[in-house]
Scaffold this motif. Sequence first.
Motif, PDB file in Angstrom:
ATOM      1  N   GLY A 137       0.907  -1.123   0.052  1.00 49.79           N
ATOM      2  CA  GLY A 137      -0.071  -0.085   0.053  1.00 49.79           C
ATOM      3  C   GLY A 137       0.953   1.154  -0.091  1.00 49.79           C
ATOM      4  O   GLY A 137       0.646   2.379  -0.679  1.00 49.79           O
ATOM      5  N   ASN A 138       1.959   1.227   0.744  1.00 48.57           N
ATOM      6  CA  ASN A 138       2.731   2.261   0.622  1.00 48.57           C
ATOM      7  C   ASN A 138       3.434   2.587  -0.503  1.00 48.57           C
ATOM      8  O   ASN A 138       3.635   3.808  -0.975  1.00 48.57           O
ATOM      9  CB  ASN A 138       3.955   2.160   1.781  1.00 48.57           C
ATOM     10  CG  ASN A 138       3.345   2.612   3.460  1.00 48.57           C
ATOM     11  OD1 ASN A 138       2.366   3.241   3.346  1.00 48.57           O
ATOM     12  ND2 ASN A 138       4.183   2.061   4.150  1.00 48.57           N
ATOM     13  N   LEU A 139       3.809   1.554  -1.334  1.00 48.77           N
ATOM     14  CA  LEU A 139       4.536   1.524  -2.599  1.00 48.77           C
ATOM     15  C   LEU A 139       3.491   2.051  -3.482  1.00 48.77           C
ATOM     16  O   LEU A 139       3.746   2.954  -4.374  1.00 48.77           O
ATOM     17  CB  LEU A 139       5.073   0.217  -3.157  1.00 48.77           C
ATOM     18  CG  LEU A 139       6.190  -0.181  -2.179  1.00 48.77           C
ATOM     19  CD1 LEU A 139       6.341  -1.841  -2.576  1.00 48.77           C
ATOM     20  CD2 LEU A 139       7.287   0.603  -2.248  1.00 48.77           C
ATOM     21  N   GLN A 140       2.268   1.735  -3.442  1.00 47.50           N
ATOM     22  CA  GLN A 140       1.187   2.247  -4.561  1.00 47.50           C
ATOM     23  C   GLN A 140       1.145   3.710  -4.104  1.00 47.50           C
ATOM     24  O   GLN A 140       1.239   4.328  -5.008  1.00 47.50           O
ATOM     25  CB  GLN A 140       0.050   1.604  -4.270  1.00 47.50           C
ATOM     26  CG  GLN A 140      -1.067   1.627  -5.422  1.00 47.50           C
ATOM     27  CD  GLN A 140      -2.264   0.852  -5.122  1.00 47.50           C
ATOM     28  OE1 GLN A 140      -3.224   1.098  -4.215  1.00 47.50           O
ATOM     29  NE2 GLN A 140      -2.534  -0.082  -5.883  1.00 47.50           N
ATOM     30  N   GLN A 141       0.917   3.906  -2.949  1.00 47.88           N
ATOM     31  CA  GLN A 141       0.747   5.435  -2.299  1.00 47.88           C
ATOM     32  C   GLN A 141       1.920   6.335  -2.960  1.00 47.88           C
ATOM     33  O   GLN A 141       1.709   7.511  -3.367  1.00 47.88           O
ATOM     34  CB  GLN A 141       0.624   5.388  -0.858  1.00 47.88           C
ATOM     35  CG  GLN A 141      -0.045   6.964  -0.492  1.00 47.88           C
ATOM     36  CD  GLN A 141      -0.520   6.715   0.941  1.00 47.88           C
ATOM     37  OE1 GLN A 141      -1.282   5.851   1.355  1.00 47.88           O
ATOM     38  NE2 GLN A 141       0.108   7.637   1.755  1.00 47.88           N
ATOM     39  N   ALA A 142       2.842   5.798  -2.951  1.00 51.16           N
ATOM     40  CA  ALA A 142       4.131   6.432  -3.455  1.00 51.16           C
ATOM     41  C   ALA A 142       4.278   6.645  -5.055  1.00 51.16           C
ATOM     42  O   ALA A 142       5.244   7.309  -5.602  1.00 51.16           O
ATOM     43  CB  ALA A 142       5.557   6.066  -2.976  1.00 51.16           C
ATOM     44  N   GLY A 143       3.354   6.177  -5.722  1.00 53.79           N
ATOM     45  CA  GLY A 143       3.155   6.274  -7.159  1.00 53.79           C
ATOM     46  C   GLY A 143       3.743   5.064  -7.871  1.00 53.79           C
ATOM     47  O   GLY A 143       3.660   5.232  -9.449  1.00 53.79           O
ATOM     48  N   HIS A 144       4.108   3.970  -7.203  1.00 51.08           N
ATOM     49  CA  HIS A 144       4.650   2.838  -8.176  1.00 51.08           C
ATOM     50  C   HIS A 144       3.541   2.093  -8.552  1.00 51.08           C
ATOM     51  O   HIS A 144       2.512   1.840  -7.730  1.00 51.08           O
ATOM     52  CB  HIS A 144       5.433   2.191  -7.211  1.00 51.08           C
ATOM     53  CG  HIS A 144       6.721   2.911  -6.689  1.00 51.08           C
ATOM     54  ND1 HIS A 144       7.829   3.420  -7.587  1.00 51.08           N
ATOM     55  CD2 HIS A 144       7.236   3.213  -5.689  1.00 51.08           C
ATOM     56  CE1 HIS A 144       8.503   4.119  -6.837  1.00 51.08           C
ATOM     57  NE2 HIS A 144       8.326   4.202  -5.678  1.00 51.08           N
ATOM     58  N   ARG A 145       3.636   1.216  -9.558  1.00 53.18           N
ATOM     59  CA  ARG A 145       2.707   0.231  -9.893  1.00 53.18           C
ATOM     60  C   ARG A 145       3.082  -1.250  -9.311  1.00 53.18           C
ATOM     61  O   ARG A 145       4.037  -1.595  -9.781  1.00 53.18           O
ATOM     62  CB  ARG A 145       2.648   0.145 -11.418  1.00 53.18           C
ATOM     63  CG  ARG A 145       1.870   1.643 -12.047  1.00 53.18           C
ATOM     64  CD  ARG A 145       1.511   1.537 -13.407  1.00 53.18           C
ATOM     65  NE  ARG A 145       0.623   0.277 -13.767  1.00 53.18           N
ATOM     66  CZ  ARG A 145      -0.530   0.517 -13.612  1.00 53.18           C
ATOM     67  NH1 ARG A 145      -1.195   1.638 -13.110  1.00 53.18           N
ATOM     68  NH2 ARG A 145      -1.409  -0.500 -14.033  1.00 53.18           N
ATOM     69  N   VAL A 146       2.281  -1.505  -8.277  1.00 49.47           N
ATOM     70  CA  VAL A 146       2.578  -2.772  -7.936  1.00 49.47           C
ATOM     71  C   VAL A 146       1.590  -3.820  -7.805  1.00 49.47           C
ATOM     72  O   VAL A 146       0.428  -3.608  -7.970  1.00 49.47           O
ATOM     73  CB  VAL A 146       3.175  -2.347  -6.378  1.00 49.47           C
ATOM     74  CG1 VAL A 146       4.422  -1.643  -6.244  1.00 49.47           C
ATOM     75  CG2 VAL A 146       2.148  -1.709  -5.620  1.00 49.47           C
ATOM     76  N   ALA A 147       1.847  -5.029  -7.727  1.00 53.85           N
ATOM     77  CA  ALA A 147       1.096  -6.333  -7.626  1.00 53.85           C
ATOM     78  C   ALA A 147       1.635  -7.309  -6.924  1.00 53.85           C
ATOM     79  O   ALA A 147       2.611  -7.512  -6.650  1.00 53.85           O
ATOM     80  CB  ALA A 147       0.456  -6.608  -9.074  1.00 53.85           C
ATOM     81  N   LEU A 148       0.745  -8.139  -6.492  1.00 55.51           N
ATOM     82  CA  LEU A 148       1.239  -9.314  -5.827  1.00 55.51           C
ATOM     83  C   LEU A 148       0.796 -10.505  -6.460  1.00 55.51           C
ATOM     84  O   LEU A 148      -0.300 -10.737  -7.026  1.00 55.51           O
ATOM     85  CB  LEU A 148       0.743  -9.540  -4.064  1.00 55.51           C
ATOM     86  CG  LEU A 148       1.038 -10.693  -3.468  1.00 55.51           C
ATOM     87  CD1 LEU A 148       2.535 -10.636  -3.138  1.00 55.51           C
ATOM     88  CD2 LEU A 148       0.018 -10.789  -2.230  1.00 55.51           C
ATOM     89  N   VAL A 149       1.637 -11.605  -6.605  1.00 57.48           N
ATOM     90  CA  VAL A 149       1.356 -12.966  -7.385  1.00 57.48           C
ATOM     91  C   VAL A 149       1.834 -13.890  -6.339  1.00 57.48           C
ATOM     92  O   VAL A 149       3.099 -13.793  -5.862  1.00 57.48           O
ATOM     93  CB  VAL A 149       2.033 -13.155  -8.626  1.00 57.48           C
ATOM     94  CG1 VAL A 149       1.803 -14.617  -9.035  1.00 57.48           C
ATOM     95  CG2 VAL A 149       1.530 -12.198  -9.674  1.00 57.48           C
ATOM     96  N   THR A 150       0.981 -14.786  -5.857  1.00 58.59           N
ATOM     97  CA  THR A 150       1.488 -15.566  -4.770  1.00 58.59           C
ATOM     98  C   THR A 150       0.692 -17.229  -4.779  1.00 58.59           C
ATOM     99  O   THR A 150      -0.391 -17.095  -5.088  1.00 58.59           O
ATOM    100  CB  THR A 150       1.537 -15.232  -3.584  1.00 58.59           C
ATOM    101  OG1 THR A 150       1.928 -16.090  -2.253  1.00 58.59           O
ATOM    102  CG2 THR A 150      -0.016 -14.819  -3.057  1.00 58.59           C
ATOM    103  N   ASP A 151       1.171 -18.070  -4.419  1.00 50.52           N
ATOM    104  CA  ASP A 151       0.148 -19.578  -4.224  1.00 50.52           C
ATOM    105  C   ASP A 151       0.102 -19.518  -2.658  1.00 50.52           C
ATOM    106  O   ASP A 151      -0.643 -20.470  -2.426  1.00 50.52           O
ATOM    107  CB  ASP A 151       1.262 -20.521  -4.654  1.00 50.52           C
ATOM    108  CG  ASP A 151       2.624 -20.681  -4.079  1.00 50.52           C
ATOM    109  OD1 ASP A 151       2.891 -19.893  -3.162  1.00 50.52           O
ATOM    110  OD2 ASP A 151       3.459 -21.802  -4.466  1.00 50.52           O
TER     111      ASP A 151
END
Length: 613
Positions: free
Chosen positions: A493-507
């Motif tokens: 959430g902090n990374l997204q709020q800083a303007g970065h495009r982020v996602a999570l991929v996990t099993d």
Amino acid sequence: MHPILDRVTARIRARSQTSRDTYQRRMEHQAAQGKTRAGLACGNLAHVVAAACPSQKARLLDMTRANLAIVTAYNDMLSAHQPYQAYPDAIKAALAERGHSAQVAGGVPAMCDGITQGRPGMELSLLSRDLIAQATAVSLSHDAFDATLLLGICDKIAPGQLIGALSFGQLPTAFIPAGPMATGIGNEDKVRVRQQYAAGQVGREALQEMENRAYHSPGTCTFYGTANSNQLVFEAMGLMLPGSAFVAPDSPLRHALTTEAAMRLAAQATGVASRPLYRVLDEKAVVNGVVALLASGGSSNHTLHLVAIARAAGWVLNWDDFDELSAAVPLLARIYPNGPADINAFQQAGGVPLLLHRLAERGLLHTNALPVYGDYQDHFSAPALTVDGRLHWRPCADTRDPTVIASRDQPFSASGGLKVLDGNLGRAIIKVSAVAPEHRRIRAPARVFDSQQAVVDAYRAGELQRDGVIVVRFNGPAANGMPELHQLMPLLGNLQQAGHRVALVTDGRLSGASGKIPAALHLTPEAARGGPLARLCDGDLITLDAERGTLTVDAPLQERPSATPDLSDNDAGCGRELFAPLRALVSDAEHGASLFSPPAPARPARSQEEEPR
């Protein structure tokens, strides 16, 4: 009826014919044994009644009277289950007035993911569901009961109880909820402080003070995670009294509902319009549960639990059913993390009865389904007490808060909250109801980790301050029990709020709290069983497209060997050594991550060029 609802239901019925017929024949055979307490030998029956007071002993020995099994998840550490302490005595007293009895047949373990987040105990959480199912079956195995009352609420507990009770599906069975705690700190404030702590802007004392204000009294947590999703979904499936899911603990209405549920079930157990569980949990109930989950933006954990529950009743439910229904079911509720409101605001706006009424108006429920109590249309009414304390139900009016439960012609979204992603990385679930449209597609380089803690360490070292898809692998059911990865949300959430495009991929899993970050969860086949995640490398270009339903990587995965990380730290400590055999037996996520269905062969990965299924 909506044509997609009809089509999905027919498809489930057709693919389940053999397994459902087998289950139903078993239940009919068990039902044909009649009142099993009456068939106990004298010595067996003496043990059943030995601890009873004289009046209860007389009722237990009178085979015209009902004896209800109480299977309880009570413990006094977990807020959601602490209210259950007084339930057995209240139920017994109410039944005794009608000449019936109840006994606590057994207790099941009840652990809290909120306590074990980021701890070794979290690796026992999902596997505990099937342990609870076994404990429920052991509780009922004395064959001394005419019906079953299930006292359980939270994440794996209520699904496990239901799976276990389905082995005794010839008995009328109902859940009795306990209700949510009062509203504490607002959810947006809670997220803000957690993100500030993750960024080092506030200390542990401020974080602890906030958490204590959020979780502060008996009852379920008030956000819309798996515990409250269980209650909403099971009410939609007809497994409890209408409108009873979210009535506050220790309120007069809650007490009235508890005793009413017990007395109605006792009436069934003595032959008055008996509705055994195997008849209530048919394909219509399964589909109604999925629809209610989607319309409310409920927990992604139910893509595991509902699959496992359905299979325990002989129904073959799969992720494609969720996906197709999600395209037709609108989002009709906004409860955190899908919006700022909590479960108490949802209840005040009209609660489950109004949500179900809205769905029925759109032809999106099987209104001819058979609930454990009354007619399904009764589930469109809310309970209340008259001035003299009598329980009655009132038909739903319109929403009392259109920002929480949508007005009749103004859904919050045209489609439901869950989607299936499919591609050459495998198949995954994404909860999109809280993800802004501009964040639903991301194409960015992978940053690959083998544990949640490794991501936390990289974040604290400043290594993640860029666009990227965070991959956390070797966290599936067979690797380490498929823990939830909630520590990641404040960081991402902090990374997204800083303007970065982020996602999570996990099993791994993330429950109902994936929030604003696009998160591909439950990826199967999992890395520990040779899935494509095991061949990913840092820098591989991943595309997650929640609109098209695809999850792909631009990399020659087939040419690479699979990573073989050291998972020995997962083998022991905090009781994990006792669960090692279960990790070897558990099925993949798409088949419910269950001990009761064998691991499925991996389906072929789709290439980048293939269209979504």
